[in-house]
Enzyme design. Sequence first.
Site: not given
Ligand code: NAP
Length: 463
Positions: A389
Amino acid sequence: MNALPATQPVIDMAYLLASVLFILALKWLSSPRTARHGVRAGEVGMLLAIGGTLLQHGIVDYKWIAIALVLGTGIGIPLGLVQMTAVPQRTALSHAFGALCVTLVGSAEFYLRSPDLSHFTMAVLALEVILGSLTCTGSLMAAGKLQDLLPYRPLTYTGQNVVNLCVLAVALAVAGYLTLHPGATRLFPVIVALPLLFGLIMVIPIGGADMPTVISLLNAYAGLSAAAMGFVLDSKLLIIAGALDGSSGFILSVIMSRAMNRSFSNVLFGAFGQLQPAAVAGQEAKTVRSATAAEAAAILDTASKVVVVPGYGMAVAQAQHKVRELYDALTKRGVDVRFAIHPVAGRMPGHMNVLLAEADIPYDQLIEMDDINGEFSQTDVVLIIGANDVTNPAARTDADSPIYGMPILDVDKARTVMVIKRSMSPGFAGIDNPLYYLDKTFMLFGDAKAFVNDIVHELNAAR
Ligand code: NAP
């Protein structure tokens, strides 16, 4: 006039020092360089607070306190040893315990002192019990969702928000009545039971991955309830600690919501994180280019400037130490390697900073989003490791996207983009990522740790 017990000056001094240490802890925790001091200051402060409380002359029997200390230690030690990725649910459990304690103390105070409670004390006590009860069950629900014990996606039905708000409104109305009539003991269970129910139903419609924001909000409620308890018990230490906890929880929630371009109400009532059927269907029609570890290593080998974008997948795979090996292999070849840190990458604030620091990646190579975004157009290769994301260009270009307006890392401006993830599954927001279909993008399908390991292996073999 009653003389003060001899221990009182010692208790006062312990509480004063504890208050100062709590304030310093928060100050130091705000920078990675001083964070360890912050943790120590918090620990010593808590020790002084507990020690001071144990000296209170009002304590008539230490037996139950000793049992509670043993029980608390028995639960606390394993809780402190959980994996980094489990910290959000661990924190939620701590809030649940703290809130339960606040509710029990508030209830005990009510039954001990009713009807001789002033209107002010009764109002604060009601606030304490309501916030404590809803925080307790809300935090348990959040922990259950994050630990996959309960359904992860939001559970919604028509009229849900109205039902939820009605439950809270009835509890507040009863609290108002009790404030005016503190002797109405039969009504007191209502301001415990309804908020307990409200905590559950408040969290049901929230997506599992929105929990960190909700948890910091519940953290704020727990802090406020503790501050309210401080007024009821006439404890300045509790008022200070609760106010610090409450305000820092609110500030954190605001920061997290802003970084996701969401409002509080959207987080609480928006049922974010549902799979978007259109996006999922759309991804079937498009094609992506994939590459092997050997091909990825060859591309990295020819680059002079590489930006690594870590995300939730790196945390899940625990790939940070392999990422460090990759960093070493590339910097040895004279490649300029930086890390782009998005404020909400992963699942808790500072998640990526903590993991990369654990792997001893130099802190000055971690560049915040606003500082690195201008550099992507001069970057040869962006290597995305389990982030999704936070790199989605739809946030900039697609006004219909649920994440439209969320600040993202402008990785699509780099010359070549490589994405390590296991499949085409969406991330937290549940939406497709157009970045994957660009001509300049190579998908590196696999587990982050194993794939980075393979790239390092290829790079080292090529020397
Ligand atoms: P993300 O959008 O959740 O994407 C994570 C990606 O990691 C997934 O598409 C997944 O794809 C991949 N993944 C999972 N396990 C894996 C593995 N073992 N090896 C390789 N890839 C793997 O994460 P992000 O880009 O870090 O974004 C964070 C999201 O969380 C944002 O939307 C944010 O708003 C939200 N959020 C964050 C917080 C905070 O405080 N950081 C709090 C609340 C919400 P596959 O399944 O295809 O592997």
